[in-house]
Design an enzyme around this catalytic site. Sequence first.
Site, PDB file in Angstrom:
ATOM      1  N   ASP A 178       0.814  -1.223   0.000  1.00 33.46           N
ATOM      2  CA  ASP A 178       0.000   0.000   0.000  1.00 33.46           C
ATOM      3  C   ASP A 178       0.842   1.265   0.000  1.00 33.46           C
ATOM      4  OD1 ASP A 178      -2.291  -1.663   0.204  1.00 33.46           O
ATOM      5  OD2 ASP A 178      -1.799  -1.938   2.311  1.00 33.46           O
ATOM      6  N   HIS A 189      -5.749  -1.986  -5.536  1.00 36.62           N
ATOM      7  CA  HIS A 189      -5.377  -0.597  -5.788  1.00 36.62           C
ATOM      8  C   HIS A 189      -6.513   0.122  -6.489  1.00 36.62           C
ATOM      9  CE1 HIS A 189      -3.003  -3.618  -8.018  1.00 36.62           C
ATOM     10  NE2 HIS A 189      -3.713  -3.199  -9.029  1.00 36.62           N
TER      11      HIS A 189
HETATM   12  P1  IMP Z   1      -2.226 -12.968   2.086  1.00 41.10           P
HETATM   13  O1  IMP Z   1      -1.315 -12.465   1.012  1.00 41.10           O
HETATM   14  O2  IMP Z   1      -3.680 -12.642   1.820  1.00 41.10           O
HETATM   15  O3  IMP Z   1      -1.991 -14.393   2.390  1.00 41.10           O
HETATM   16  O4  IMP Z   1      -1.875 -12.164   3.432  1.00 41.10           O
HETATM   17  C1  IMP Z   1      -0.619 -12.307   4.089  1.00 41.10           C
HETATM   18  C2  IMP Z   1      -0.152 -10.993   4.688  1.00 41.10           C
HETATM   19  O5  IMP Z   1       0.136 -10.066   3.645  1.00 41.10           O
HETATM   20  C3  IMP Z   1      -1.206 -10.299   5.560  1.00 41.10           C
HETATM   21  O6  IMP Z   1      -0.516  -9.596   6.570  1.00 41.10           O
HETATM   22  C4  IMP Z   1      -1.859  -9.298   4.608  1.00 41.10           C
HETATM   23  O7  IMP Z   1      -2.426  -8.213   5.294  1.00 41.10           O
HETATM   24  C5  IMP Z   1      -0.657  -8.895   3.785  1.00 41.10           C
HETATM   25  N1  IMP Z   1      -1.005  -8.446   2.422  1.00 41.10           N
HETATM   26  C6  IMP Z   1      -1.271  -9.225   1.354  1.00 41.10           C
HETATM   27  N2  IMP Z   1      -1.502  -8.481   0.268  1.00 41.10           N
HETATM   28  C7  IMP Z   1      -1.357  -7.198   0.642  1.00 41.10           C
HETATM   29  C8  IMP Z   1      -1.434  -5.953  -0.061  1.00 41.10           C
HETATM   30  O8  IMP Z   1      -1.651  -5.879  -1.275  1.00 41.10           O
HETATM   31  N3  IMP Z   1      -1.207  -4.827   0.690  1.00 41.10           N
HETATM   32  C9  IMP Z   1      -0.908  -4.879   2.022  1.00 41.10           C
HETATM   33  N4  IMP Z   1      -0.808  -6.016   2.704  1.00 41.10           N
HETATM   34  C10 IMP Z   1      -1.035  -7.167   2.017  1.00 41.10           C
HETATM   35 MG    MG Z   2      -2.900  -2.067  -2.067  1.00 45.27          MG
END
Ligand code: IMP
Ligand code: MG
Length: 488
Positions: A42, A76
């Site tokens: 982000d 996004h």
């Molecule tokens: P997952 O990728 O959904 O398995 O999540 C694993 C970790 O990555 C968690 O802490 C999520 O909050 C973080 N995460 C996954 N994708 C994003 C993203 O696009 N932005 C911010 N955090 C992310």
């Molecule tokens: Mg994002």
Amino acid sequence: MNECRKAAFSIEAFIRTCYAYSNMKALHYKKGIAVVGAHFGDEGKGKFDDLIIRRYKKEGYKVINIRGQGGGNAGHTVVDAETGIKYDFHYLPSGGLVSDIILLGAGMLLDPIRILKEAEKLPVEQRQRILIDGRATFCTLLERKLDGYQESCKEKRGSAKVGSTGSGVGPAVSLRALRVHIQFFKAKACKSPEELKMLFDKIPDVPAYIWEDIAEEYGSVMAYIEKLYDAIQQLNIVNSMPIIQYTRDQGWACVLEVSQAFCLDCLFGNEGNFVTSTHTTAIGALADAGLVPADLTDGVILVCKAYASKVGGGPFVTKFTDDEIEQEIAKFIYDTNGEKGVTTGRLRDLGWFDCTAIREAIRRNGYPYLAVNCVDTIGLIPGKQAKICVAYRHKVTGEITTYWPDMQSEYEPVYKTVYVSWDIKHANSEEQIPSEAWRFLAYIEHYSGANIRYIGTGGSNEDVVIVTDIGRSYINYWKALISTGTVE
Ligand code: IMP
Ligand code: MG
């Protein structure tokens, strides 16, 4: 108007041309860059995707915008500069509106129904330009339910939750590692929904209640699989190599959008368990997209914010404390920038800029250019004192490290306090940046080894200052004073 929107374009003819093409003039793209998140995600990578694609197009290049890894966990908001319409992308890269071709690469974890839904919102001309590598992996309602199931199991056993986005990416990657996953080319080869169901039947160890849940939601499991089957028929599923080779030979540029961010990398990220399930470095995304390092002729842009934010579990060393002023600053940032996850709507935790993490991201991504977003925000914080984390200190031994340690939870931040006070909202030229802001950026460069090339000054894609020789001389002036101890 976007040039590619004007031209009559047939994706079928384009794919046919690529498949029929057999020369091999170029071993890599004529121009290429990767856009990588430096911290916990982000950071606002989309702005730089957009900026680079527009620049390449201005220089006369056609552009292929590629994602290699991740899936619906990314999120996004993209604004169409022509119509002002806002889109929330999860599967498409953020340059999806302005590129000539979008390629969702082999390493991606994808839901055919959800991609279609996302694509349907796009202008028709852009919708047909989406190609999916047939080697990409299914990530459907099944994997999303497994994601929830695994998180709840962790909780029951007393381990901390990953705090995943619930988009099923982790389970999809684990099925792929077990080699029981469904790839798009196999799904596309199915002649009926029944054949597709047979692929699902081969996946072992799915708790029965998950299929029962799906049946309850859709009337029957078969009804859901029919929807998936229909979606598959409407997507452009390709072998990516002919597309890549043809566009390389035609002298196109490629922009690789690396999802999530360095500190969530599955190997090098947040204390091992609190990461996403894919590699989030430029080299990892290259591998997942089936590209080569030489494709990135213009290297890597590493994107961060002038403060830090994080969602999900795991240590966050520079997180704001309960201190009154830090809470006031957090409130100011929430009020100014929102800071809610696009995928989950969760409020992001906030903290200070972390040179220890950014330095690691630089080391693991080659020597990239740094883009620092939200420099406008940090200049307006209450109290006018920003902290920059310059190193970590071990909570027990007191050992100081400038490397990002594997057990981050054992460390506390060592801060440098920097005076910040400026209003540069929507600035887009170096003349608008005051000396104090250059000084703040010089501290970041001094302590992280970064080479700052872009300064983000607001939410719009236009809110960017490109650092040329003018800005460089200001930063270098302050760096010289900092390194000789002339200023603290
Ligand atoms: P997952 O990728 O959904 O398995 O999540 C694993 C970790 O990555 C968690 O802490 C999520 O909050 C973080 N995460 C996954 N994708 C994003 C993203 O696009 N932005 C911010 N955090 C992310
Ligand atoms: Mg994002």
